[in-house]
Write a protein that holds these residues in place. Structure first.
Motif, short mmCIF file in Angstrom:
data_model
loop_
_atom_site.label_atom_id
_atom_site.label_comp_id
_atom_site.label_asym_id
_atom_site.label_seq_id
_atom_site.Cartn_x
_atom_site.Cartn_y
_atom_site.Cartn_z
N ARG A 30 0.86 -1.18 0.00
CA ARG A 30 0.00 0.00 0.00
C ARG A 30 0.90 1.23 0.00
O ARG A 30 1.63 1.48 0.95
N LYS A 31 0.85 1.99 -1.09
CA LYS A 31 1.72 3.17 -1.23
C LYS A 31 1.40 4.22 -0.17
O LYS A 31 2.30 4.91 0.31
N SER A 32 0.13 4.34 0.20
CA SER A 32 -0.23 5.33 1.22
C SER A 32 0.39 4.99 2.56
O SER A 32 0.86 5.87 3.29
N ALA A 33 0.44 3.71 2.89
CA ALA A 33 1.05 3.28 4.16
C ALA A 33 2.56 3.47 4.12
O ALA A 33 3.17 3.84 5.13
N LYS A 34 3.16 3.25 2.97
CA LYS A 34 4.61 3.41 2.83
C LYS A 34 5.02 4.86 3.09
O LYS A 34 6.07 5.14 3.65
N LYS A 35 4.16 5.81 2.67
CA LYS A 35 4.45 7.23 2.87
C LYS A 35 4.24 7.67 4.32
O LYS A 35 4.87 8.61 4.77
N ARG A 36 3.34 6.99 5.04
CA ARG A 36 2.96 7.43 6.38
C ARG A 36 3.77 6.81 7.50
O ARG A 36 3.88 7.41 8.57
N TYR A 37 4.29 5.62 7.30
CA TYR A 37 4.97 4.90 8.38
C TYR A 37 6.41 4.60 8.01
O TYR A 37 6.73 4.37 6.85
N LYS A 38 7.28 4.60 9.03
CA LYS A 38 8.69 4.28 8.82
C LYS A 38 9.09 3.21 9.83
O LYS A 38 8.78 3.34 11.03
N LEU A 39 9.78 2.18 9.38
CA LEU A 39 10.22 1.09 10.24
C LEU A 39 11.47 1.51 11.00
O LEU A 39 12.40 2.06 10.42
N ILE A 40 11.47 1.27 12.32
CA ILE A 40 12.64 1.59 13.14
C ILE A 40 13.14 0.31 13.80
O ILE A 40 12.54 -0.75 13.63
N VAL A 41 14.18 0.44 14.58
CA VAL A 41 14.79 -0.71 15.24
C VAL A 41 13.77 -1.39 16.16
O VAL A 41 12.95 -0.73 16.79
N GLY A 42 13.83 -2.70 16.22
CA GLY A 42 12.92 -3.45 17.09
C GLY A 42 11.61 -3.78 16.42
O GLY A 42 10.63 -4.06 17.09
N ASP A 52 -1.72 -1.86 16.44
CA ASP A 52 -1.79 -1.43 15.04
C ASP A 52 -0.61 -1.93 14.21
O ASP A 52 -0.68 -1.94 12.98
N THR A 53 0.46 -2.35 14.87
CA THR A 53 1.67 -2.75 14.17
C THR A 53 1.43 -3.91 13.21
O THR A 53 1.95 -3.93 12.10
N LYS A 54 0.62 -4.88 13.63
CA LYS A 54 0.35 -6.06 12.81
C LYS A 54 -0.32 -5.66 11.49
O LYS A 54 0.05 -6.15 10.42
N ALA A 55 -1.29 -4.77 11.56
CA ALA A 55 -2.00 -4.32 10.36
C ALA A 55 -1.08 -3.55 9.42
O ALA A 55 -1.14 -3.74 8.20
N ILE A 56 -0.23 -2.70 9.98
CA ILE A 56 0.70 -1.91 9.16
C ILE A 56 1.71 -2.83 8.48
O ILE A 56 2.03 -2.66 7.31
N ARG A 57 2.21 -3.80 9.24
CA ARG A 57 3.17 -4.76 8.67
C ARG A 57 2.54 -5.53 7.50
O ARG A 57 3.18 -5.78 6.48
N LYS A 58 1.26 -5.85 7.61
CA LYS A 58 0.55 -6.55 6.55
C LYS A 58 0.40 -5.65 5.31
O LYS A 58 0.52 -6.13 4.18
N MET A 59 0.15 -4.36 5.53
CA MET A 59 0.03 -3.43 4.41
C MET A 59 1.35 -3.25 3.67
O MET A 59 1.37 -3.04 2.47
N LEU A 60 2.45 -3.31 4.43
CA LEU A 60 3.77 -3.10 3.84
C LEU A 60 4.45 -4.41 3.45
O LEU A 60 5.55 -4.37 2.89
N ILE A 61 3.84 -5.53 3.77
CA ILE A 61 4.37 -6.87 3.46
C ILE A 61 5.84 -6.99 3.86
O ILE A 61 6.71 -7.24 3.04
N CYS A 62 6.13 -6.75 5.15
CA CYS A 62 7.51 -6.90 5.64
C CYS A 62 7.68 -8.28 6.26
O CYS A 62 6.88 -8.74 6.95
#
Length: 64
Positions: free
Chosen positions: A7-19, A54-64
């Motif tokens: 999801r391009k919108s999620a990629k623009k809004r969230y940034k993955l950090i350590v942990g 919310d982390t689980k849903a965001i991870r699913k949107m970004l397919i990490c």
């Protein structure tokens, strides 16, 4: 099976950090800023860590 797209919108809004956590910007800083105090606007500019629920849903949107 077709390639999964992120999801391009999620990629623009969230940034993955350590942990394996995400950070995001706060809402309510887009417009109508004249009536908000400097303190409120300063605090809205800061980034916050996304909640665990919310982390689980965001991870699913970004397919990490």
């Amino acid at each position: 099976m077709p390639k999964l797209k992120i999801r391009k919108s999620a990629k623009k809004r969230y940034k993955l950090i350590v942990g394996k956590r995400f950070i995001r910007k706060k809402a309510f800083k887009g417009h109508l800023l004249e009536k908000k105090s400097q303190k409120q606007k300063r605090n809205l500019s800061k980034s916050v860590v996304v909640s665990k629920s919310d982390t689980k849903a965001i991870r699913k949107m970004l397919i990490c």
